[in-house]
Design a protein around this motif. Structure first.
Motif, mmCIF file in Angstrom:
data_model
loop_
_atom_site.group_PDB
_atom_site.id
_atom_site.type_symbol
_atom_site.label_atom_id
_atom_site.label_comp_id
_atom_site.label_asym_id
_atom_site.label_seq_id
_atom_site.Cartn_x
_atom_site.Cartn_y
_atom_site.Cartn_z
ATOM 1 N N CYS A 197 3.304 -5.412 1.096
ATOM 2 C CA CYS A 197 4.520 -6.141 1.493
ATOM 3 C C CYS A 197 4.418 -7.645 1.255
ATOM 4 O O CYS A 197 3.476 -8.285 1.713
ATOM 5 N N CYS A 212 7.715 -4.408 5.592
ATOM 6 C CA CYS A 212 9.062 -4.687 6.095
ATOM 7 C C CYS A 212 10.044 -3.597 5.658
ATOM 8 O O CYS A 212 11.045 -3.352 6.335
ATOM 9 N N CYS A 218 7.810 -3.553 -1.089
ATOM 10 C CA CYS A 218 7.952 -2.383 -0.213
ATOM 11 C C CYS A 218 8.839 -1.329 -0.873
ATOM 12 O O CYS A 218 8.548 -0.128 -0.813
HETATM 13 ZN ZN ZN Z 1 7.951 -5.781 2.503
#
Ligand code: ZN
Length: 236
Positions: A197, A212, A218
């Motif tokens: 991330c 996140c 991500c």
């Molecule tokens: Zn992320």
């Protein structure tokens, strides 16, 4: 020495898979990481955790895994400032190159890694560069790395190979490779301990690991995981 390898290890999914790949192939495997002023020290914090977890997966891996070195390149990070190292928004620039691009990052990392490898008697560098999910990073392309390999070999007067086991793999195929190399235990270790991330989030746990869930890193990790799980279901 072609029986020893130095893995460029960032604690991400790709470099963890590269490390497993190297541990299966080389008698001695060392790791190197770079602190270039990332906004989140979490990536550096995870490297020891992930190295320990991987060494615990197979006696052979523990035997082969050697020293880990982190190099301070914060001066370079300041010079090459972009979204990874500053607070600029993560978005595509007008020319299509993501603003997370740190100009020439892989070339700098490889030059530093090669100098260290030379001192350690290691002739093989292993990196997770990939052009299949080509995302606008020109120094991930094999053509750039072939040229770099030649420059390093000539400049060090010592044959230096750059191995890129993920070069032609999609993110789903990278999970397949990890599973082939270390089974469910390696996949679990990568899910739990590797970090991808951009925002440094390790509070939200997803099926594919921590993050996140909305930054480009991500989203790429999640879509790769889903594609791999679907391909597993189809083949079972
Ligand atoms: Zn992320």
């Amino acid at each position: 020495m072609r029986d020893a390898a130095l893995v460029l290890f960032s604690s991400g999914q790709d470099s963890a898979t590269c490390l497993a790949w190297a541990l299966e192939r080389y008698l001695r495997v060392e790791t190197i990481g770079f602190d270039y002023g990332q906004r989140h020290a979490v990536e550096l914090a995870q490297r020891g955790v992930l190295l320990d977890a991987m060494a615990g997966l197979k006696p052979l891996w523990r035997e082969r895994l050697g020293a880990d070195q982190v190099v301070d390149l914060s001066g370079y990070g300041a010079l090459a400032e972009s979204a990874l190292t500053a607070d600029r928004a993560i978005a595509l620039a007008a020319d299509g190159v993501p603003t997370t691009f740190v100009p020439g990052r892989n070339l700098v990392f490889l030059a530093v890694a090669a100098a260290y490898a030379y001192r350690r008697g290691i002739g093989v560098l292993v990196g997770g560069m990939c052009e299949a999910d080509y995302s606008g990073y020109p120094d991930c392309r094999r053509a750039a790395l072939d040229a770099m390999q030649q420059a390093l070999s000539l400049g060090l007067a010592a044959e230096t190979a750059i191995e890129t086991p993920l070069m032609r793999l999609t993110k789903a195929q990278t999970w397949t490779l990890a599973h082939d190399l270390g089974g469910d235990a390696l996949v679990s270790a990568i899910v739990e301990h590797s970090h991808t991330c951009y925002l440094g989030d390790r509070t939200h746990r997803h099926e594919w690991g921590y993050g996140c869930g909305t930054c480009p890193a991500c989203m790429l990790r999640e879509s790769g995981w889903r594609a791999w799980r679907q391909s597993q279901l189809r083949s079972s």
